[in-house]
Scaffold this motif. Structure first.
Motif, PDB file in Angstrom:
ATOM      1  N   ASP A   1      -8.065   3.274   3.043  1.00  0.00           N
ATOM      2  CA  ASP A   1      -8.395   2.875   2.263  1.00  0.00           C
ATOM      3  C   ASP A   1      -9.045   3.561   0.728  1.00  0.00           C
ATOM      4  OD1 ASP A   1      -6.242   1.218   3.358  1.00  0.00           O
ATOM      5  OD2 ASP A   1      -7.458  -0.017   2.955  1.00  0.00           O
TER       6      ASP A   1
ATOM      7  N   LEU B   1      -8.230   5.706  -2.602  1.00  0.00           N
ATOM      8  CA  LEU B   1      -8.642   5.032  -3.519  1.00  0.00           C
ATOM      9  C   LEU B   1      -9.508   5.947  -3.754  1.00  0.00           C
ATOM     10  CD1 LEU B   1      -9.252   2.732  -5.717  1.00  0.00           C
ATOM     11  CD2 LEU B   1     -10.237   1.405  -4.109  1.00  0.00           C
TER      12      LEU B   1
ATOM     13  N   ILE C   1      -4.499  -0.366  -4.598  1.00  0.00           N
ATOM     14  CA  ILE C   1      -5.178  -0.399  -4.034  1.00  0.00           C
ATOM     15  C   ILE C   1      -6.288  -0.445  -3.395  1.00  0.00           C
ATOM     16  CG2 ILE C   1      -5.702   2.322  -3.047  1.00  0.00           C
ATOM     17  CD1 ILE C   1      -3.286   3.758  -4.369  1.00  0.00           C
TER      18      ILE C   1
ATOM     19  N   LEU D   1       0.643   4.609  -3.092  1.00  0.00           N
ATOM     20  CA  LEU D   1       0.698   5.444  -2.722  1.00  0.00           C
ATOM     21  C   LEU D   1       1.348   6.205  -3.297  1.00  0.00           C
ATOM     22  CD1 LEU D   1      -1.270   5.432   1.033  1.00  0.00           C
ATOM     23  CD2 LEU D   1      -2.199   5.829  -1.535  1.00  0.00           C
TER      24      LEU D   1
ATOM     25  N   LEU E   1       0.795  -1.003  -0.151  1.00  0.00           N
ATOM     26  CA  LEU E   1       0.198  -0.214  -0.084  1.00  0.00           C
ATOM     27  C   LEU E   1       0.861   1.168   0.199  1.00  0.00           C
ATOM     28  CD1 LEU E   1      -3.182   1.330   0.265  1.00  0.00           C
ATOM     29  CD2 LEU E   1      -2.351   1.068   2.799  1.00  0.00           C
TER      30      LEU E   1
END
Length: 218
Positions: free
Chosen positions: A156, A160, A113, A97, A93
């Protein structure tokens, strides 16, 4: 002559028997043969054993299951399994990002993601179905883990939404994006909840021979 002799002998025997009976004599009875006995003195085939000698009776405390089929060890193992899944789901993750912020391989990063978000959603559903009634402080452990995972899911989902928008406009200032900042806020809440969870969980994990957990591993 022989018939006369035989008759005389028969008369003598009869007279002898009559004389014996008149004196009160009785034939001697044979002593009965007793049946074989066991070492305890009982006749073979008639002895019984104490139920305790055969191991019957009440089940031992260890064999009783107060959880109605689920033991404390089994419930604790279910939590540990979920924590392992949680740690694996969040892998990748952070790098994803970073890729989105830099607008590098955004499509691949967004796929990562999405995968993390879906996995986290399933974990939130799983933790809500956990049965921890046999575990010490089970209700509190479940509530804290639910709070932590829900906050992570909220983060999350916000990240996203931001990533998808970022991929279409790399010139926008991502530091002021509302969804990105919402993701940061939810992430901070998740971290605080995870710390509270592991403080309560790790002593229980140690009791059942399970590994300690750190907040960043969840």
């Amino acid at each position: 002559m022989w018939p006369l002799l035989a008759a005389v002998l028969a008369a003598v025997v009869t007279a002898g028997v009559m004389w014996f009976l008149m004196r009160g004599g009785t034939p001697q009875q044979a002593t009965p043969v007793s049946a074989p006995t066991t070492a305890g003195g009982e006749a073979t085939g008639t002895g019984t054993r104490d139920p305790q000698e055969t191991g019957s009776g009440e089940p031992s405390e260890a064999s009783q299951d107060p959880g109605g089929g689920t033991t404390a060890a089994g419930q604790a193992q279910a939590v540990d399994d979920l924590l392992s899944d949680s740690g694996g789901a969040r892998s990748g993750l952070g790098p994803a990002l970073t890729q989105v912020r830099q607008c590098e391989e955004a499509d691949s990063a967004i796929s990562t993601i999405e995968r993390v978000t879906e996995a986290r959603r399933k974990q939130v559903e799983q933790v809500r179905t956990l049965e921890l009634g046999a575990v010490a402080d089970g209700d509190t452990i479940k509530n804290r883990l639910t709070t932590a995972l829900q906050a992570s899911l909220d983060a999350d989902e916000s990240f996203l939404t931001w990533a998808r928008r970022r991929a279409g406009d790399c010139d926008a200032d991502w530091t002021k994006d509302p969804d990105y900042n919402a993701g940061l806020s939810s992430s901070s809440k998740a971290t605080a909840a995870k710390k509270q969870f592991v403080q309560l969980w790790n002593p229980v994990a140690k009791e059942h021979g399970l590994p300690d957990r750190a907040a960043h591993e969840i």
